[in-house]
Write an enzyme that holds these catalytic residues in place. Structure first.
Site, PDB file in Angstrom:
ATOM      1  N   HIS A  13      -9.813   1.491   4.840  1.00 31.59           N
ATOM      2  CA  HIS A  13      -8.531   1.646   5.535  1.00 31.59           C
ATOM      3  C   HIS A  13      -8.707   2.611   6.705  1.00 31.59           C
ATOM      4  CE1 HIS A  13      -4.392   2.674   6.415  1.00 31.59           C
ATOM      5  NE2 HIS A  13      -4.061   1.569   5.790  1.00 31.59           N
ATOM      6  N   SER A  16       2.942  -2.005  10.661  1.00 35.64           N
ATOM      7  CA  SER A  16       4.391  -2.008  10.866  1.00 35.64           C
ATOM      8  C   SER A  16       5.057  -3.350  10.562  1.00 35.64           C
ATOM      9  CB  SER A  16       4.731  -1.548  12.297  1.00 35.64           C
ATOM     10  OG  SER A  16       4.283  -0.230  12.499  1.00 35.64           O
ATOM     11  N   GLU A  35      -6.944   4.905   7.892  1.00 34.58           N
ATOM     12  CA  GLU A  35      -6.630   6.321   7.639  1.00 34.58           C
ATOM     13  C   GLU A  35      -7.836   7.025   7.028  1.00 34.58           C
ATOM     14  OE1 GLU A  35      -3.050   5.594   5.438  1.00 34.58           O
ATOM     15  OE2 GLU A  35      -1.995   5.119   7.300  1.00 34.58           O
ATOM     16  N   GLY A  38       1.993   2.388  10.866  1.00 31.12           N
ATOM     17  CA  GLY A  38       2.954   3.471  10.676  1.00 31.12           C
ATOM     18  C   GLY A  38       3.636   3.917  11.955  1.00 31.12           C
ATOM     19  N   ASN A  45       0.846  -1.192   0.000  1.00 33.81           N
ATOM     20  CA  ASN A  45       0.000   0.000   0.000  1.00 33.81           C
ATOM     21  C   ASN A  45       0.885   1.247   0.000  1.00 33.81           C
ATOM     22  OD1 ASN A  45      -1.884   1.994   0.458  1.00 33.81           O
ATOM     23  ND2 ASN A  45      -2.436   1.317   2.526  1.00 33.81           N
ATOM     24  N   TRP A  46       1.005   1.873  -1.158  1.00 37.25           N
ATOM     25  CA  TRP A  46       1.921   3.024  -1.285  1.00 37.25           C
ATOM     26  C   TRP A  46       1.318   4.328  -0.767  1.00 37.25           C
ATOM     27  CZ3 TRP A  46       3.996   2.049  -6.964  1.00 37.25           C
ATOM     28  CH2 TRP A  46       4.818   0.915  -6.944  1.00 37.25           C
ATOM     29  N   LYS A  47       0.046   4.304  -0.433  1.00 33.61           N
ATOM     30  CA  LYS A  47      -0.633   5.488   0.123  1.00 33.61           C
ATOM     31  C   LYS A  47      -0.393   6.711  -0.775  1.00 33.61           C
ATOM     32  CE  LYS A  47      -0.320   3.293   4.593  1.00 33.61           C
ATOM     33  NZ  LYS A  47      -0.249   3.381   6.033  1.00 33.61           N
ATOM     34  N   GLU A 102      -5.897  -4.763  10.793  1.00 34.52           N
ATOM     35  CA  GLU A 102      -4.872  -3.744  10.986  1.00 34.52           C
ATOM     36  C   GLU A 102      -5.181  -2.953  12.255  1.00 34.52           C
ATOM     37  OE1 GLU A 102      -2.765  -2.695   7.125  1.00 34.52           O
ATOM     38  OE2 GLU A 102      -4.524  -1.426   7.208  1.00 34.52           O
ATOM     39  N   GLY A 152       2.646  -1.032   4.491  1.00 32.96           N
ATOM     40  CA  GLY A 152       2.680   0.377   4.108  1.00 32.96           C
ATOM     41  C   GLY A 152       4.115   0.865   3.982  1.00 32.96           C
ATOM     42  N   GLY A 153       4.643   1.451   5.056  1.00 38.60           N
ATOM     43  CA  GLY A 153       5.972   2.093   5.045  1.00 38.60           C
ATOM     44  C   GLY A 153       7.072   1.241   4.422  1.00 38.60           C
TER      45      GLY A 153
END
Ligand code: PGA
Length: 251
Positions: free
Chosen positions: A93, A207, A95, A171, A8-10, A165, A228-229
């Protein structure tokens, strides 16, 4: 079933930067025993689809709007994504729930629209830190699942994925303890089994990195990761893939 690794590159990367990252990753070779899905931003999707056409990698969108079409400036529908030749979409998601106030009803509407457009939804659920501290993890998971799947008829379509999640782990560098992940995934599996009589893959997200991926992948009912990150750099992403490939023990 092969482990699924969703990147997931957001809100990162221009189309050019996305293509560079794809090049860096794909030049290292795709292990045959994992399924990799990239989730670039909407503007990078056409270029990435073009690049990976007929490859073994899959592509998804990070969101769709909860209406089919109409006067919703700036929004993107399920059928628009489908027309790009992509297969997956992330729905709900945390976010989006947190910053854009997306609610359970909208998540349910989006799932209906994704299925109608023949996209595979990856439905994100998970508790906040406050909910966990108040001992509400299980009821929150059940409530999110029950409302997400309300009136979702999967008789003809078994392509659906859930991602657990925990919001506090996204993150932050904090990963849920193994037994907490085991409990949550077992609860999700049991809850879904009472509604549907087939196996729905459950990803863990929060994470995930090259150091913890190998041990997390062998927790029962963890069928892969939403990353993600650590998916934003080819080194860390490829290392995750390699560590999973080397250490995955389920048949
Ligand atoms: P993270 O993000 O790996 O950076 O914690 C996961 C996600 O938001 O899906």
């Amino acid at each position: 079933m092969k482990p699924i690794i969703a990147a997931n590159w957001k809100m990162n990367f221009t189309p050019e930067e996305s293509l560079r990252l794809i090049d860096d990753i794909t030049s290292q070779g795709l292990p045959s025993n994992v399924d990799i899905i990239f989730f670039p931003s909407f503007v990078s999707l056409p270029a990435v689809v073009d690049k990976l056409l007929d490859s073994a990698y899959s592509i998804g969108g990070q969101n769709i709007f909860h209406k089919e079409n109409g006067a919703f400036t700036g929004e993107i529908s399920a059928s628009m994504l489908k027309a790009l030749n992509i297969q997956y979409v992330i729905i709900g998601h945390s976010e989006r729930r947190q910053y854009l106030h997306e609610n359970d009803k909208q998540v349910n509407d989006k799932i209906q629209l994704a299925l109608k457009a023949e996209l595979v939804p990856i439905i994100c659920i998970g508790e906040t830190l406050k909910e966990r501290e108040n001992g509400q993890t299980d009821p929150v998971i059940k409530e999110q699942l029950n409302s997400a799947f309300e009136n979702i008829n999967l008789d003809n379509q078994k392509n659906i994925i859930v991602a657990y999640e925990p919001v506090w782990a996204i993150g932050t560098g904090l990963t849920a303890e193994k037994n907490k992940i085991l409990d949550a995934h077992s609860l999700i599996k049991e809850t879904l089994e009472t509604i549907y009589n087939f196996n729905i893959p459950i990803l863990y997200g929060g994470s995930v990195n090259a150091d913890n991926a190998a041990s997390l992948i062998n927790i029962e009912n963890v069928d892969g990761f939403l990353v993600g990150g650590a998916s934003l750099k080819s080194e860390s992403f490829c290392q995750i893939v390699k560590n999973i490939t080397k250490n995955f023990e389920r048949s």
